[in-house]
Design an enzyme around this catalytic site. Structure first.
Site, PDB file in Angstrom:
ATOM      1  N   CYS A 137     -26.981  52.806  51.791  1.00  0.00           N
ATOM      2  CA  CYS A 137     -26.929  52.300  53.219  1.00  0.00           C
ATOM      3  C   CYS A 137     -25.624  52.518  54.234  1.00  0.00           C
ATOM      4  CB  CYS A 137     -27.066  50.607  53.173  1.00  0.00           C
ATOM      5  SG  CYS A 137     -27.065  49.655  54.556  1.00  0.00           S
ATOM      6  N   SER A 180      -6.687  73.749  48.896  1.00  0.00           N
ATOM      7  CA  SER A 180      -7.766  73.377  48.289  1.00  0.00           C
ATOM      8  C   SER A 180      -9.169  74.110  48.654  1.00  0.00           C
ATOM      9  CB  SER A 180      -8.569  72.459  47.626  1.00  0.00           C
ATOM     10  OG  SER A 180      -7.582  72.106  46.849  1.00  0.00           O
ATOM     11  N   GLY A 233      -6.843  76.149  44.029  1.00  0.00           N
ATOM     12  CA  GLY A 233      -7.117  76.154  45.384  1.00  0.00           C
ATOM     13  C   GLY A 233      -8.268  77.313  45.762  1.00  0.00           C
ATOM     14  N   PRO A 277      -6.822  77.468  38.108  1.00  0.00           N
ATOM     15  CA  PRO A 277      -8.387  77.514  39.025  1.00  0.00           C
ATOM     16  C   PRO A 277      -9.306  76.057  38.301  1.00  0.00           C
ATOM     17  CG  PRO A 277      -7.792  78.874  36.833  1.00  0.00           C
ATOM     18  CD  PRO A 277      -7.011  78.072  37.419  1.00  0.00           C
ATOM     19  N   GLY A 278      -9.658  75.237  38.925  1.00  0.00           N
ATOM     20  CA  GLY A 278     -10.652  74.075  38.429  1.00  0.00           C
ATOM     21  C   GLY A 278     -12.311  74.573  39.532  1.00  0.00           C
ATOM     22  N   ARG A 279     -12.535  74.276  40.644  1.00  0.00           N
ATOM     23  CA  ARG A 279     -13.670  74.607  41.557  1.00  0.00           C
ATOM     24  C   ARG A 279     -13.666  75.982  41.316  1.00  0.00           C
ATOM     25  NH1 ARG A 279     -14.306  72.149  47.018  1.00  0.00           N
ATOM     26  NH2 ARG A 279     -11.597  72.071  46.870  1.00  0.00           N
TER      27      ARG A 279
END
Length: 461
Positions: free
Chosen positions: A389, A238, A276, A319-321
């Site tokens: 936290c 990726s 990726g 493709p995703g991103r």
């Protein structure tokens, strides 16, 4: 990270003398490759997207909130479809999936890749034609595979011999012949983080090419003649900017294709080179346009097929991103601003690692801007942190913000469409933010904000 824009490398930050303070930085600038395509500064200096200002979005939906530019997402779908006109473009649903996005990508002519039963359920409930769905995953359960076959998904990407046996048994029971691909581990380690490089040998995905498992899997499927073996699949990682990894991967997968042909006289008709493809998170990132990616990948595949005397298979990519990543930014409200002994200024926002774990998990870099107004104040090197936290609860490691940033300001972080909402958690019992789609001056809620009631509903006490 506009520190890069000023010629400042991330690794240099913290080793500066007074000269750094004179480095010219425009804290109001929007670097185009980092933001959704309709993002602008309004006349009053506030960030706007899809014709709607962020102050209006925050007033209606609260913060933190993921803001999706619908025109941007759709245009990126069309860019990939145009560039890969003779191929199949599968949107990688793991980047971000909800029913509204399923409908958007379906309307734009894309296929859809899912990797769990939950993703498959989302796709089917949104009306995605099952023949346009591919099912990935290294440990798909019998129940998940049963649902996929009963629904008639277009293809199942096989990841192990156990899975071959599972799908074969289910297909025999149902008298169906599902289309399948074999995921091949090609031994290419992409230039990416260790945890998102997926093609070197020592990892959980796929059949090893070097060890002979991949060819054995193909021959097993062909000899049993229950499943329709359509092709081979490779995914090398990726956030990749260099095509060299794809070239090596294609060469090795097509050599396997030739080996299968020579052994059984069968030329598999499909080849999936995965996804990726990288996007710009900072000005140091230089992603290739879909047209350039298509040109490179076609040249690689055509050349290797000619060398192996193979017919060119039908190509598919995932493709995703690259589609959803740049289409979304996260909008936060500043809660506190703290100077720590002149070492660093911490700008704390009302979200954090529960809505973006990637900085802590992958050491990912992001950018940020003051979104609710413009400022004439000088730049201040700040760290944008969350409310959790954990000392590692960092959203943006280093960014120039105006020195007058103050509680109540809105800060926007671009490039958060991929994996941020998908990997979001309820750490510290913080409800997950909503997703709002904006288009033509209007905003609509597509994933609502979680509430304390949602959290307590699962606590049966």
């Amino acid at each position: 990270m506009r520190a890069h824009e000023a010629g400042v490398l991330h690794s240099d930050i913290g080793n500066r003398g007074p000269a750094w303070l004179r480095t010219p930085v425009d804290v109001n600038a929007l670097v185009p490759q980092l933001w959704p395509r309709t993002a602008t500064r309004a006349a009053d200096g506030a960030l706007a997207v899809g014709g709607l200002g962020v102050r209006e979005i925050a007033a209606e939906f609260g913060t933190p909130v993921y803001v999706l530019d619908e025109d941007d997402l759709r245009s990126r779908c069309r860019d990939f479809r145009a560039a890969f006109a003779d191929a199949d473009v599968y949107y990688a649903g793991k980047a971000f999936l909800c029913r509204a996005v399923v409908r958007m990508i379906a309307e734009e002519g894309l296929y859809l890749d899912v990797c769990t039963g939950g993703e498959l359920a989302t796709a089917l409930s949104a009306g995605m034609p099952p023949e346009r769905i591919g099912f990935h995953g290294n440990n798909k359960s019998v129940a998940e595979l049963t649902r996929a076959l009963d629904a008639g998904v277009g293809r199942v990407v096989l990841d192990s011999f156990t899975e071959i046996d599972r799908v074969t048994a289910l297909a025999r029971e149902r008298g169906v012949r599902p289309g399948v691909l074999i995921r091949v581990t090609v031994g290419v380690e992409a230039h990416t983080h260790e945890f998102i490089a997926t093609a070197h040998e020592d990892q959980k995905f796929g059949f090893s090419l070097a060890g002979g498992a991949a060819v054995a899997a193909a021959l097993k499927i062909l000899d049993e003649d229950v499943l329709d073996l359509r092709g081979l699949h490779s995914h090398i990682g990726s956030q990749i900017f260099d095509a060299n990894g794809f070239e090596v991967s294609a060469r090795r997968v097509l050599a396997l294709q030739a080996q299968i042909r020579d052994a059984r006289g069968v030329e598999l008709p499909e080849l999936d080179l995965g996804g990726g493809f990288g996007i710009a998170y900072t000005t140091q990132d230089d992603p290739a346009a879909p047209q350039e990616l298509a040109k490179r990948l076609r040249k690689i595949v055509d050349g290797e097929c000619a060398a192996e005397r193979l017919a060119v298979p039908r190509l598919s990519i995932e493709p995703g991103r690259a589609i959803v990543g740049p289409a979304v930014f996260t909008l936060y409200e500043v809660g506190t601003v703290k100077d720590v002994d002149g070492i660093r200024t911490y700008v704390s926002v009302d979200g954090g690692m529960s809505d973006n774990i990637r900085t802590a998990l992958y050491d990912a870099s992001y950018s940020a801007t003051l979104a609710s107004r413009a400022s004439a104040a000088p730049p201040l090197l700040a760290r944008v942190v969350g409310k959790h936290c954990e000392s590692g609860d960092i959203v943006v490691k280093d960014e120039f913000l105006p020195a007058d940033v103050q509680p109540g300001d809105l800060v926007a972080v671009p490039g958060t469409g991929a994996y941020c909402r998908s990997m979001a958690s309820n750490y510290n019992h913080v409800p997950r933010p909503p997703v709002v789609a904006v288009r033509d001056g209007r905003a609509r809620l597509i994933v609502r904000r979680e509430t304390e009631e949602d959290l307590l509903a699962l606590d049966v006490g």
